[in-house]
Design a protein around this motif. Sequence first.
Motif, mmCIF file in Angstrom:
data_model
loop_
_atom_site.group_PDB
_atom_site.id
_atom_site.type_symbol
_atom_site.label_atom_id
_atom_site.label_comp_id
_atom_site.label_asym_id
_atom_site.label_seq_id
_atom_site.Cartn_x
_atom_site.Cartn_y
_atom_site.Cartn_z
ATOM 1 N N THR A 54 11.278 136.162 6.567
ATOM 2 C CA THR A 54 9.989 135.290 6.739
ATOM 3 C C THR A 54 10.049 134.043 6.048
ATOM 4 O OG1 THR A 54 8.893 137.130 7.573
ATOM 5 C CG2 THR A 54 7.596 135.065 7.278
ATOM 6 N N GLU A 55 10.385 134.449 4.658
ATOM 7 C CA GLU A 55 10.473 133.202 3.530
ATOM 8 C C GLU A 55 11.601 132.407 3.928
ATOM 9 O OE1 GLU A 55 11.411 132.511 -1.048
ATOM 10 O OE2 GLU A 55 11.168 134.533 -0.354
ATOM 11 N N GLY A 56 12.716 132.991 4.559
ATOM 12 C CA GLY A 56 14.062 131.812 4.718
ATOM 13 C C GLY A 56 13.547 131.269 6.093
ATOM 14 N N ARG A 57 13.021 131.732 6.817
ATOM 15 C CA ARG A 57 12.723 131.021 8.002
ATOM 16 C C ARG A 57 11.648 129.776 8.013
ATOM 17 N NH1 ARG A 57 10.229 134.308 11.515
ATOM 18 N NH2 ARG A 57 10.587 136.030 10.192
ATOM 19 N N THR A 58 10.644 130.117 7.174
ATOM 20 C CA THR A 58 9.711 129.019 6.981
ATOM 21 C C THR A 58 9.736 128.265 5.570
ATOM 22 O OG1 THR A 58 8.191 130.892 5.913
ATOM 23 C CG2 THR A 58 8.103 130.667 8.302
ATOM 24 N N ARG A 59 10.712 128.491 5.007
ATOM 25 C CA ARG A 59 10.984 127.733 3.543
ATOM 26 C C ARG A 59 10.485 126.375 3.599
ATOM 27 N NH1 ARG A 59 15.525 128.950 -0.720
ATOM 28 N NH2 ARG A 59 14.470 128.005 -2.715
ATOM 29 N N TRP A 60 11.274 125.514 4.506
ATOM 30 C CA TRP A 60 11.598 124.165 4.516
ATOM 31 C C TRP A 60 10.530 123.565 5.661
ATOM 32 C CZ3 TRP A 60 13.081 123.052 -0.152
ATOM 33 C CH2 TRP A 60 14.161 123.902 -0.840
ATOM 34 N N ARG A 61 9.791 124.472 6.530
ATOM 35 C CA ARG A 61 9.353 123.982 7.814
ATOM 36 C C ARG A 61 8.295 122.840 7.657
ATOM 37 N NH1 ARG A 61 6.798 128.084 11.879
ATOM 38 N NH2 ARG A 61 8.251 129.436 10.812
ATOM 39 N N ASP A 62 7.635 123.053 6.405
ATOM 40 C CA ASP A 62 6.633 121.732 6.422
ATOM 41 C C ASP A 62 7.342 120.556 5.713
ATOM 42 O OD1 ASP A 62 4.772 123.456 7.551
ATOM 43 O OD2 ASP A 62 4.323 124.206 5.461
ATOM 44 N N GLU A 63 8.476 120.589 5.281
ATOM 45 C CA GLU A 63 9.183 119.239 4.684
ATOM 46 C C GLU A 63 9.528 118.373 5.866
ATOM 47 O OE1 GLU A 63 9.437 118.861 1.417
ATOM 48 O OE2 GLU A 63 8.669 120.802 0.879
ATOM 49 N N ASN A 64 9.111 116.904 5.600
ATOM 50 C CA ASN A 64 9.514 115.992 6.560
ATOM 51 C C ASN A 64 11.044 115.732 6.686
ATOM 52 O OD1 ASN A 64 6.802 115.447 6.884
ATOM 53 N ND2 ASN A 64 6.654 113.701 5.060
ATOM 54 N N TRP A 73 13.320 118.156 6.874
ATOM 55 C CA TRP A 73 13.932 119.396 7.166
ATOM 56 C C TRP A 73 14.369 119.358 8.749
ATOM 57 C CZ3 TRP A 73 16.725 123.228 6.263
ATOM 58 C CH2 TRP A 73 16.806 124.547 7.185
ATOM 59 N N TRP A 74 13.637 118.964 9.684
ATOM 60 C CA TRP A 74 14.276 118.940 11.112
ATOM 61 C C TRP A 74 14.947 117.733 11.539
ATOM 62 C CZ3 TRP A 74 13.922 123.139 13.279
ATOM 63 C CH2 TRP A 74 12.843 124.211 13.062
ATOM 64 N N PRO A 75 14.827 116.477 10.851
ATOM 65 C CA PRO A 75 15.895 115.480 11.185
ATOM 66 C C PRO A 75 17.347 116.072 10.556
ATOM 67 C CG PRO A 75 14.086 114.345 10.492
ATOM 68 C CD PRO A 75 13.858 115.773 10.141
ATOM 69 N N VAL A 76 17.410 116.661 9.178
ATOM 70 C CA VAL A 76 18.593 117.025 8.766
ATOM 71 C C VAL A 76 19.280 118.299 9.587
ATOM 72 C CG1 VAL A 76 19.636 118.378 6.690
ATOM 73 C CG2 VAL A 76 18.112 116.475 6.616
ATOM 74 N N VAL A 77 18.350 119.418 10.171
ATOM 75 C CA VAL A 77 18.858 120.314 10.949
ATOM 76 C C VAL A 77 19.502 119.574 12.331
ATOM 77 C CG1 VAL A 77 18.007 122.516 12.412
ATOM 78 C CG2 VAL A 77 17.441 122.161 9.952
ATOM 79 N N ILE A 78 18.941 118.782 12.943
ATOM 80 C CA ILE A 78 19.222 118.113 14.149
ATOM 81 C C ILE A 78 20.552 117.417 13.929
ATOM 82 C CG2 ILE A 78 18.557 116.541 15.973
ATOM 83 C CD1 ILE A 78 15.681 117.487 15.676
ATOM 84 N N ALA A 79 20.610 116.665 12.771
ATOM 85 C CA ALA A 79 21.838 115.860 12.680
ATOM 86 C C ALA A 79 22.893 116.668 12.034
ATOM 87 C CB ALA A 79 21.616 114.897 11.497
ATOM 88 N N VAL A 80 22.539 117.927 11.619
ATOM 89 C CA VAL A 80 23.863 118.755 11.190
ATOM 90 C C VAL A 80 24.478 119.230 12.524
ATOM 91 C CG1 VAL A 80 24.371 121.151 10.076
ATOM 92 C CG2 VAL A 80 23.488 119.167 8.922
ATOM 93 N N LEU A 81 23.457 119.972 13.476
ATOM 94 C CA LEU A 81 23.771 120.511 15.022
ATOM 95 C C LEU A 81 24.533 119.502 15.631
ATOM 96 C CD1 LEU A 81 20.836 122.707 15.345
ATOM 97 C CD2 LEU A 81 23.174 123.468 14.513
ATOM 98 N N ALA A 82 24.017 118.168 15.665
ATOM 99 C CA ALA A 82 24.692 117.183 16.461
ATOM 100 C C ALA A 82 26.209 116.912 16.003
ATOM 101 C CB ALA A 82 23.853 115.756 16.575
ATOM 102 N N VAL A 83 26.409 116.802 14.633
ATOM 103 C CA VAL A 83 27.787 116.807 14.017
ATOM 104 C C VAL A 83 28.643 117.871 14.476
ATOM 105 C CG1 VAL A 83 28.947 116.536 11.885
ATOM 106 C CG2 VAL A 83 26.978 115.145 12.443
ATOM 107 N N LEU A 84 28.170 119.140 14.399
ATOM 108 C CA LEU A 84 28.832 120.264 14.690
ATOM 109 C C LEU A 84 29.061 120.461 16.183
ATOM 110 C CD1 LEU A 84 29.769 122.859 13.666
ATOM 111 C CD2 LEU A 84 27.738 123.909 14.047
#
Length: 198
Positions: free
Chosen positions: A55-65, A67-78
């Motif tokens: 749970t900590e690993g899943r919710t650790r960065w969720r409230d950071e602005n 986080w989601w752009p970085v996740v989407i960018a990394v997945l798009a590059v992959l």
Amino acid sequence: MRKTVNRVLLGLSGLGLIVLGGAVLLGGLDLQRRWGFDVPGWWPFRGPDDVVLGTEGRTRWRDENWWWPVVIAVLAVLLALLLWWLLAQLARHRLGQVLVDSKDGAAARLNGRALEDVIESESQALDGVSRAHVRLTGRRTAPAARVRLLLEPHAEPAETLGQLSRETLAHARDSAGLDRLPSKVRLREVRHRAHRVA
């Protein structure tokens, strides 16, 4: 180049899967307790009750602005890299050079595109051929030809194919000093549109 990239990617993927699988097995079967050794503090799986992502690993960065752009960018590059790799597997690459035996002990290099152009021009000179397209594939020491011919309506396919084999491809094979030049030939007929006559 493509074979090297494939081998490196497959090797890294296999190594990663072996390490990840070994880590899961080590924790899932509780091998460190059974065999009497300890794992480092950063080890993710310590026992059969541990989860891959808590749970900590899943919710650790969720409230950071960010986080989601970085996740989407990394997945798009992959995704882009995986699509590029897939398209590279499907693409038929043309042969850049052909090694020619110059009969003096040294091998000369013939530009693959030049040989394709010669075969194309000789093929288009055959009776009944409207257009020709040639692509060399295979290895530099053992090239193969893929020939596409667009035939005029009056052309005799069997006769055109015989001429292509006996004259054009034989001439290319002999001039390049090759023992053999395996070829795949695709024949298509020109389709003319009907015109209305007034």
